[in-house]
Design an enzyme around this catalytic site. Structure first.
Site, PDB file in Angstrom:
ATOM      1  N   ALA A  11       0.849  -1.199   0.000  1.00 34.66           N
ATOM      2  CA  ALA A  11       0.000   0.000   0.000  1.00 34.66           C
ATOM      3  C   ALA A  11       0.881   1.244   0.000  1.00 34.66           C
ATOM      4  CB  ALA A  11      -0.930  -0.016   1.208  1.00 34.66           C
ATOM      5  N   GLY A  12       1.762   1.299  -0.985  1.00 34.22           N
ATOM      6  CA  GLY A  12       2.569   2.505  -1.191  1.00 34.22           C
ATOM      7  C   GLY A  12       1.881   3.361  -2.239  1.00 34.22           C
ATOM      8  N   TYR A  13       2.659   4.176  -2.911  1.00 35.24           N
ATOM      9  CA  TYR A  13       2.093   5.100  -3.912  1.00 35.24           C
ATOM     10  C   TYR A  13       1.455   4.327  -5.065  1.00 35.24           C
ATOM     11  CZ  TYR A  13       4.375   8.759  -1.343  1.00 35.24           C
ATOM     12  OH  TYR A  13       4.727   9.607  -0.330  1.00 35.24           O
ATOM     13  N   VAL A  81       4.082 -10.224   3.129  1.00 33.58           N
ATOM     14  CA  VAL A  81       4.235 -11.178   2.025  1.00 33.58           C
ATOM     15  C   VAL A  81       5.577 -11.875   2.212  1.00 33.58           C
ATOM     16  CG1 VAL A  81       4.427 -11.423  -0.478  1.00 33.58           C
ATOM     17  CG2 VAL A  81       2.921  -9.663   0.483  1.00 33.58           C
ATOM     18  N   GLU A 169      17.828  16.019   1.270  1.00 36.07           N
ATOM     19  CA  GLU A 169      16.608  16.417   2.003  1.00 36.07           C
ATOM     20  C   GLU A 169      16.765  16.131   3.498  1.00 36.07           C
ATOM     21  OE1 GLU A 169      13.105  14.682   0.037  1.00 36.07           O
ATOM     22  OE2 GLU A 169      12.835  16.659  -0.851  1.00 36.07           O
ATOM     23  N   GLN A 313       6.305  10.099  -7.852  1.00 38.82           N
ATOM     24  CA  GLN A 313       5.596  10.658  -9.002  1.00 38.82           C
ATOM     25  C   GLN A 313       5.336   9.575 -10.055  1.00 38.82           C
ATOM     26  OE1 GLN A 313       6.464  14.106 -12.286  1.00 38.82           O
ATOM     27  NE2 GLN A 313       7.819  14.031 -10.560  1.00 38.82           N
TER      28      GLN A 313
END
Ligand code: FAD
Ligand code: NAD
Length: 395
Positions: A11-13, A81, A169, A313
């Site tokens: 359940a990532g991007y 998993v 970052e 993205q």
């Protein structure tokens, strides 16, 4: 009547966007949709550098999966998993029975690429998930707390290995955090060392030169030391050893030297390059018409034959297209080929500074920081609309 079983792993991007598309467009009786993720929450990977430095709480970088899916249409299994058996069309889980699928979507993200560097796995920290960033912050704080008693400089020395976007970052957040942290532990700010080691000749290799200079000047102005053109060759319990033999003693070493695909994908027998599957135009794994791969586990080349970097993205766009394509497939329609549309790159340098390119425009400073926050908010909007933005969004 039996309906096709769609199983989405991760359940990532990429995974969440696929599920959002499926639950939006499919009727209740058209497919059985199962989402598997090891945590009950989705972590916002693009914000993990903040809790890693302690500039925000890790709860700001995660949200409940159940709060953004429609459980009447999607069966969510919180489990790890352990194996993907393509010949049996089954996924094996740690605590539940194996699940079978007609269509499989693999969105299991990446893992750190350590290039076999000695001692890295054992002694360095990684900005990878909620657990790992919580550990970095707590370790760093504990090292700072020991400084007054032990007076060892390495306790307040932080080495960041790799000056890609994650490294830069994270350093931006560290320089924001230091004044408060030093105040808390009675440490003069100028005594703290933040050293960023990069193997390539420059920081942010390949990125716009002017923006790189801006970032380096800003961070150096905050006391950051850059060592470029010098790879880390070993990580020990005392710090790092660079090519040429220089040793930097540091109690905290954070590795941001790159990523590779999830190990499970390699183990599944799919053909991979550094753990990533070179997918076709419909995001299918070669030789497997019913297996789709999205996000960091997938590999797509641009028109010049160079691989696109793995980004949120890219994963988001893939998930959006795949959701619609699976609906078409189930209804006997035609799938549309996936074409990546790069929108630009914006990297934060702490809360108030950033650098980036949007279209063919360069942006930096406060404006870029604002754009970056808008990008983060857009992800919340895609997941849960205005209400999630209002609930979780942070300017
Ligand atoms: P992920 O988002 O990593 O999700 C994978 C999911 O799979 C996770 O929920 C994980 O728990 C789950 N999972 C993994 N293994 C298992 C298992 N065995 N069983 C069950 N579940 C499992 N990209 C950008 O475009 N813009 C940015 O600003 C940006 N900033 C970033 C900042 C940082 C600090 C980092 C580390 C990365 C950043 N990226 C950014 C890159 C971006 O985060 C990734 O490319 C993106 O998260 C990939 O999405 P994904 O869906 O492939 O995987
Ligand atoms: P990366 O591969 O982009 O950067 C890793 C850096 O580590 C490289 O510059 C590499 O030269 C350096 N390195 C490798 N081995 C080294 C060694 N032995 N010693 C010193 N340096 C070494 O990895 P990343 O920064 O983790 O980024 C991963 C992906 O996530 C990329 O696709 C990136 O674009 C994306 N990302 C995007 C953003 C953003 O858009 N704001 C932020 C973070 C990450």
């Amino acid at each position: 009547m039996s309906v096709p079983k769609i199983v989405v792993l991760g359940a990532g991007y990429g995974g969440l966007m696929t599920v959002k598309g499926l639950q939006k467009h499919l009727h209740y009786n058209e497919a059985e949709i199962t989402l598997v993720n090891q945590n009950a929450y989705h972590y916002i990977t693009t914000k993990l550098h903040e809790p890693a430095a302690g500039t925000s709480h890790h709860d700001h970088a995660r949200l409940s999966i159940r709060s953004v899916i429609n459980e009447r249409k999607v069966n969510f299994i919180q489990d790890k998993v352990t194996a993907i058996k393509l010949d049996e069309k089954k996924v094996f889980l740690e605590n539940n029975d194996p699940i079978s699928y007609d269509y499989l979507v693999i969105g299991l993200g990446s893992s750190p690429e350590t290039f076999g560097i000695k001692g890295l796995m054992e002694n360095a920290f990684f900005i990878r998930n909620i657990d790992s960033v919580r550990m970095i912050r707590e370790h760093m704080e504990y090292m700072f707390s020991r400084y007054q008693n032990e007076q060892k400089d390495e306790l307040i020395t932080i080495v960041v290995g790799g000056a890609g976007f994650t490294g830069i970052e994270y350093i931006g957040e560290l320089v924001d955090r230091m004044p408060e942290l030093c105040h808390e532990y009675d440490i003069p700010l100028e005594k703290v060392r933040i050293v960023n080691v990069e193997a390539a000749p420059t920081v942010l290799p390949g990125f716009d030169k002017e923006l790189v200079e801006y970032a380096v000047k800003y961070l150096e102005g905050k006391g950051v030391e850059f060592i470029t053109g010098t790879p880390i060759e070993e990580c020990t319990t005392d710090g790092v050893v660079l090519k040429g033999g220089q040793e930097i003693k540091a109690a905290t070493v954070v590795w941001t030297g790159g990523v590779r695909g999830n190990k499970l994908v390699e183990e599944s027998g799919l053909e991979t390059m550094r753990g990533r599957v070179k997918v076709d135009e419909y995001l299918r794994a070669p030789g497997h018409e019913n297996v789709f791969v999205v996000g960091d586990s997938s590999l797509i080349f641009n028109d010049e034959g160079r691989p696109y970097p793995p980004t949120a993205q890219m994963a988001t766009q893939q998930g959006q297209v795949l959701g619609k394509n699976l609906v078409a497939l189930i209804r006997g329609g035609e799938m549309k080929p996936f074409k990546y549309m790069p929108k630009g790159t914006v990297a934060s340098l702490g809360r108030k500074e950033a650098i980036g390119t949007v279209g063919d425009k360069k942006i930096f400073g406060g404006w870029a920081a604002f754009v970056k926050k808008m990008i983060d908010l857009r992800w919340l909007f895609l997941l849960g609309g205005v209400s999630l933005v209002l609930r979780k969004g942070k300017l």
